[in-house]
Scaffold this motif. Sequence first.
Motif, mmCIF file in Angstrom:
data_model
loop_
_atom_site.group_PDB
_atom_site.id
_atom_site.type_symbol
_atom_site.label_atom_id
_atom_site.label_comp_id
_atom_site.label_asym_id
_atom_site.label_seq_id
_atom_site.Cartn_x
_atom_site.Cartn_y
_atom_site.Cartn_z
ATOM 1 N N GLY A 340 30.429 45.778 37.252
ATOM 2 C CA GLY A 340 30.827 46.818 36.318
ATOM 3 C C GLY A 340 31.827 47.805 36.867
ATOM 4 N N CYS A 341 32.264 47.604 38.130
ATOM 5 C CA CYS A 341 33.214 48.568 38.714
ATOM 6 C C CYS A 341 34.649 48.269 38.302
ATOM 7 C CB CYS A 341 33.085 48.606 40.229
ATOM 8 S SG CYS A 341 33.713 47.135 41.057
ATOM 9 N N GLY A 342 34.901 47.085 37.707
ATOM 10 C CA GLY A 342 36.246 46.777 37.236
ATOM 11 C C GLY A 342 36.989 45.727 38.035
ATOM 12 N N LYS A 343 36.317 45.089 39.003
ATOM 13 C CA LYS A 343 37.005 44.103 39.857
ATOM 14 C C LYS A 343 37.547 42.926 39.048
ATOM 15 C CE LYS A 343 33.473 42.956 42.416
ATOM 16 N NZ LYS A 343 32.369 43.573 41.667
ATOM 17 N N SER A 344 36.670 42.287 38.284
ATOM 18 C CA SER A 344 37.090 41.097 37.526
ATOM 19 C C SER A 344 38.057 41.462 36.406
ATOM 20 C CB SER A 344 35.864 40.381 36.952
ATOM 21 O OG SER A 344 35.069 39.853 37.999
ATOM 22 N N THR A 345 37.879 42.635 35.793
ATOM 23 C CA THR A 345 38.810 43.067 34.751
ATOM 24 C C THR A 345 40.205 43.236 35.326
ATOM 25 O OG1 THR A 345 37.014 44.225 33.620
ATOM 26 C CG2 THR A 345 39.260 44.835 33.012
ATOM 27 N N LEU A 346 40.278 43.778 36.538
ATOM 28 C CA LEU A 346 41.565 43.946 37.207
ATOM 29 C C LEU A 346 42.216 42.583 37.471
ATOM 30 C CD1 LEU A 346 43.323 46.245 38.277
ATOM 31 C CD2 LEU A 346 42.216 45.976 40.493
ATOM 32 N N ALA A 347 41.402 41.611 37.872
ATOM 33 C CA ALA A 347 41.918 40.263 38.115
ATOM 34 C C ALA A 347 42.471 39.661 36.826
ATOM 35 C CB ALA A 347 40.810 39.376 38.677
ATOM 36 N N LYS A 348 41.750 39.865 35.712
ATOM 37 C CA LYS A 348 42.220 39.338 34.429
ATOM 38 C C LYS A 348 43.514 40.021 33.991
ATOM 39 C CE LYS A 348 37.565 38.129 32.889
ATOM 40 N NZ LYS A 348 36.404 38.559 32.081
ATOM 41 N N ALA A 349 43.650 41.308 34.292
ATOM 42 C CA ALA A 349 44.898 42.012 33.971
ATOM 43 C C ALA A 349 46.057 41.433 34.779
ATOM 44 C CB ALA A 349 44.741 43.506 34.256
ATOM 45 N N LEU A 350 45.791 41.054 36.031
ATOM 46 C CA LEU A 350 46.835 40.490 36.895
ATOM 47 C C LEU A 350 47.375 39.169 36.378
ATOM 48 C CD1 LEU A 350 45.992 41.041 40.683
ATOM 49 C CD2 LEU A 350 48.214 41.286 39.593
ATOM 50 N N VAL A 351 46.535 38.397 35.700
ATOM 51 C CA VAL A 351 47.000 37.115 35.156
ATOM 52 C C VAL A 351 47.310 37.216 33.661
ATOM 53 C CG1 VAL A 351 45.868 35.694 36.893
ATOM 54 C CG2 VAL A 351 44.613 36.323 34.849
ATOM 55 N N GLY A 352 47.321 38.426 33.130
ATOM 56 C CA GLY A 352 47.725 38.626 31.744
ATOM 57 C C GLY A 352 46.690 38.263 30.712
ATOM 58 N N LEU A 353 45.400 38.234 31.088
ATOM 59 C CA LEU A 353 44.353 37.848 30.148
ATOM 60 C C LEU A 353 43.799 39.026 29.352
ATOM 61 C CD1 LEU A 353 42.351 35.212 32.239
ATOM 62 C CD2 LEU A 353 43.934 34.791 30.365
ATOM 63 N N VAL A 354 44.037 40.242 29.821
ATOM 64 C CA VAL A 354 43.625 41.432 29.059
ATOM 65 C C VAL A 354 44.803 42.406 29.012
ATOM 66 C CG1 VAL A 354 41.163 41.233 29.624
ATOM 67 C CG2 VAL A 354 42.652 42.550 31.136
ATOM 68 N N PRO A 355 44.931 43.163 27.926
ATOM 69 C CA PRO A 355 46.027 44.142 27.849
ATOM 70 C C PRO A 355 45.808 45.288 28.829
ATOM 71 C CG PRO A 355 44.568 44.348 25.957
ATOM 72 C CD PRO A 355 44.111 43.129 26.703
ATOM 73 N N HIS A 356 46.912 45.854 29.318
ATOM 74 C CA HIS A 356 46.792 46.930 30.303
ATOM 75 C C HIS A 356 47.852 47.991 30.049
ATOM 76 C CE1 HIS A 356 50.051 44.481 32.011
ATOM 77 N NE2 HIS A 356 50.461 45.595 32.557
ATOM 78 N N ARG A 357 47.627 49.142 30.679
ATOM 79 C CA ARG A 357 48.644 50.190 30.750
ATOM 80 C C ARG A 357 49.050 50.343 32.203
ATOM 81 N NH1 ARG A 357 45.642 54.834 27.061
ATOM 82 N NH2 ARG A 357 45.496 53.620 25.117
ATOM 83 N N GLY A 358 50.112 51.082 32.418
ATOM 84 C CA GLY A 358 50.608 51.211 33.782
ATOM 85 C C GLY A 358 51.514 50.038 34.133
ATOM 86 N N HIS A 359 51.814 49.904 35.408
ATOM 87 C CA HIS A 359 52.764 48.876 35.859
ATOM 88 C C HIS A 359 52.056 47.816 36.706
ATOM 89 C CE1 HIS A 359 56.664 47.190 36.996
ATOM 90 N NE2 HIS A 359 56.223 47.146 38.237
ATOM 91 N N ILE A 360 52.128 46.564 36.273
ATOM 92 C CA ILE A 360 51.625 45.439 37.064
ATOM 93 C C ILE A 360 52.740 44.411 37.152
ATOM 94 C CG2 ILE A 360 49.945 43.578 37.231
ATOM 95 C CD1 ILE A 360 47.957 45.218 35.695
ATOM 96 N N GLU A 361 53.069 43.989 38.351
ATOM 97 C CA GLU A 361 54.082 42.956 38.505
ATOM 98 C C GLU A 361 53.591 41.877 39.463
ATOM 99 O OE1 GLU A 361 57.220 44.151 41.916
ATOM 100 O OE2 GLU A 361 57.374 45.387 40.107
ATOM 101 N N VAL A 362 53.999 40.654 39.207
ATOM 102 C CA VAL A 362 53.672 39.497 40.038
ATOM 103 C C VAL A 362 54.971 38.789 40.386
ATOM 104 C CG1 VAL A 362 52.459 37.286 40.173
ATOM 105 C CG2 VAL A 362 51.391 39.207 38.991
ATOM 106 N N ALA A 363 55.205 38.580 41.675
ATOM 107 C CA ALA A 363 56.419 37.910 42.164
ATOM 108 C C ALA A 363 57.676 38.587 41.614
ATOM 109 C CB ALA A 363 56.395 36.428 41.802
ATOM 110 N N GLY A 364 57.639 39.925 41.531
ATOM 111 C CA GLY A 364 58.805 40.678 41.099
ATOM 112 C C GLY A 364 58.982 40.797 39.604
#
Length: 591
Positions: A340-364
């Motif tokens: 419940g601390c947000g680890k897996s949600t963060l992982a899903k945001a990194l691969v584009g599976l959940v909408p996010h705010r802020g800036h996330i970039e992968v390979a530039g």
Amino acid sequence: MSGALPSVTALREAARPLLSVRDLTVSVRDRGVTRPLVENLSFDLHPGETLAIAGESGSGKSITSLALMGLLPHNVSVTSGQALLDGVDLPSLPEPDMRRLRGSKVAMIFQEPMTSLNPVHTIGSQMIEAMRAHEPVSRGAARAAGIAALRRVRISEPEQRMRQYPHELSGGMRQRVMIAMALAMNPALLIADEPTTALDVTVQREVLELLRELQDSTETAVILITHDMGVVAEYADRAVVMKAGRMVESGAVADLFASPGQDYTRALLAAVPRLGDGAARGKPRPPATRAPVARLVDAQVHFDIGANVFGRPTHRVHAVEGVSFDIRPGETFGLVGESGCGKSTLAKALVGLVPHRGHIEVAGHALAGLTTQGKRDICRDVQMVFQDPMAALDPRMTVGDAVAEPLLIHQVCPALERQARAAELFRRVGLMPDQMTRYPHEFSGGQRQRICVARALALQPKLIICDESVSALDVSVQAQVLALLDELQRDMTMSYLFISHDMAVVENVADRLAVMYLGQIVEMGTRDQVFGNPQHPYTRRLLEAVPVPDPAGKGRTYARSKGEVPSPIRAIGDAPQRMPLRDIGHGHLVA
């Protein structure tokens, strides 16, 4: 008078055992052939004693517990031997007599409470039903006893919990409910089958401490089934080590850890990750001068829930709240924290599976504003290995097709070359190409996880996210998968985001790490900074809760959390306070 007073253990051994298992053999009938699953198992258990049954998956631990409870599948039965509980042979009892014993005389706590609790009935109705099945009491008396049982396992507001459904409680709370139900009738024997495997390290510690305290006050005997040798060391008096249905070794826990007599026991103990072993890996990999593989700046993930009379949401889940870090080429970045601390949600945001705010970039490439094709292309740079490989693989697809599927989806190469690439990936992860025509159910858990790793490697990604990818594996299989990941990283210069709640595992694999709490990072730095000099109270709490695979640590005190765990759910407009990180030296950041 001469000589020392006899120890509690010696007094127990001199008394008549509560449970005496002699030459127990459990067999399965399959296609007209009978073969043993457990062979000639013998042990004694005394009142107030904790006996651990340890071993890898398939060793016969759980089958032994189901035989004692009379809950074996229809094609599995006890074919010889005895299991005498206060002189009554459990396997020979007719089902009506065994039903009367279950709960009142012998009770069981299962590994996954969500599969043991009925999702369509409240906690209260299930507790009342269990009590009235064994005692001729009114619903009011059973309800009062249920509230007392919940209070006994330190569940706050037990009256309210009685009205709630299982899905409304956290994993730790559900496991406490299972313990309360198991102990409500004061059974003489309690069987705990992997009761903490799926729990965070802090919740695991609290559940086990609770079991120990209740045992001390009731003299209940406990059979603790586990593959975690740290739990065995800290909570068991004696242990039985099993392999392939047979008892390999048994004895007092202190003796077993000090001088194991069998190679299998020694290998099992050697595979246990220990805090402090990470320092033996030497210094973390040097910082890369190239651009980071992934970068997050003030990343936020929110989910709106509830609805007012106008249909508008009333509350918001602040799953990730202002997280910033980067992952460098060739490094393993650890992300730790409780459920419940947000680890897996963060992982899903990194691969584009959940909408996010802020800036996330992968390979530039920034994820925000990507087209459908752009999101698809990102998958070539980042892949995930999930916790449960059986759920991640299609049971109707051969494993060879599953590994080759990413190459087909992205049209990387023609069909013949895809099969050749898949065969090479199988060899790379320690499997044989002739196994490619098999289906997932034909492999062990460790082999299935290797298949998932092979599939993640198919597109040669720059970043692999390992989301609790070794949490459900036995320690020996876990060690093999971690060694494989390390070898692949050295050969292919990949980066890993390694998500786990197991601090000992993270310390052994991570170069840098961040500790998350309620969607925010509370501490971040190199492995040596965070583990060698933890500064935040939450980090220290996580480290203190890790079971130590050394019986000398038995009985060490642990400060329990007081009150309810804070929730990431808040009313809309009531955003949580941000916890800024300050640098205490050399990039060691603490909230």
